[in-house]
Design an enzyme around this catalytic site. Structure first.
Site, short mmCIF file in Angstrom:
data_model
loop_
_atom_site.label_atom_id
_atom_site.label_comp_id
_atom_site.label_asym_id
_atom_site.label_seq_id
_atom_site.Cartn_x
_atom_site.Cartn_y
_atom_site.Cartn_z
N ASP A 1 -42.98 31.93 -12.86
CA ASP A 1 -41.88 32.51 -13.63
C ASP A 1 -40.79 31.46 -13.76
O ASP A 1 -40.58 30.65 -12.85
CB ASP A 1 -41.33 33.76 -12.93
CG ASP A 1 -42.26 34.95 -13.05
OD1 ASP A 1 -43.04 35.01 -14.01
OD2 ASP A 1 -42.19 35.84 -12.18
N ASP B 1 -44.89 37.66 -19.63
CA ASP B 1 -44.14 38.90 -19.43
C ASP B 1 -43.50 39.37 -20.73
O ASP B 1 -43.45 40.58 -21.02
CB ASP B 1 -43.07 38.71 -18.36
CG ASP B 1 -43.64 38.34 -17.01
OD1 ASP B 1 -44.80 38.69 -16.71
OD2 ASP B 1 -42.93 37.66 -16.24
#
Length: 167
Positions: A122, A140
């Site tokens: 991330d 995402d």
């Protein structure tokens, strides 16, 4: 009802493009950009790049420290990608096929991270003042966009007036 195979083509194409974009961005950030060495990098007044290894599920919930949890999340991610791809191939609307393609591509991209690194990479952080959103990645974004597309597609079916029949 006849299913147009062009819907599946576009859904598959968007899944592949999303997967490639996500994995390419992560390779660049981890490699030539050296995000791990740079730490937090301000891009815009409300957006920073920062490396976070997500060993859990969405937003780091239920972190998995051991291999059993890691492999379980890999199986769930790959299973989800397959499930959404099959659903996409049965879709009879372009918006639904595109949305499911985004979800499948995003799920597969995050599963690939777990296989390669043991965690999801991330890197995107939105913030305003002292408020910081969860760190996320392109996969995402694709998943969230796909869910929104599905909701719009389902809602458009529910809000259409039914045709009157002569009887």
């Amino acid at each position: 009802m006849m299913i147009s195979r062009s819907h599946q083509f576009w859904g598959t194409l968007i899944a592949v493009i999303g997967l490639i974009a996500d994995q390419t961005m992560k390779m660049w950030l981890l490699g030539p950009f050296e995000l791990a060495e740079k730490g937090r990098v301000a891009v815009l007044p409300f957006f920073d790049l920062v490396l976070v290894w997500n060993r859990g599920v969405s937003y780091g919930l239920f972190p998995q420290g051991g291999n059993i949890g890691r492999y379980a999340l890999i199986v769930i991610g790959l299973g989800g990608a397959i499930l959404f791809a099959v659903w996409m191939w049965r879709a009879n609307k372009l918006l639904v096929a595109l949305s499911l393609g985004l979800i499948a591509g995003g799920a597969l991209a995050n599963a690939i991270d777990r296989i390669r690194f043991g965690a999801v990479v991330d890197f995107a952080l939105l913030h305003a003042g002292n408020f910081e959103w969860y760190v996320f990645n392109l996969a995402d974004v694709w998943i969230v966009a796909g869910v929104i597309g599905l909701l719009i597609g389902w809602n458009s079916d529910r809000t259409r007036p039914e045709k009157a029949t002569d009887g």
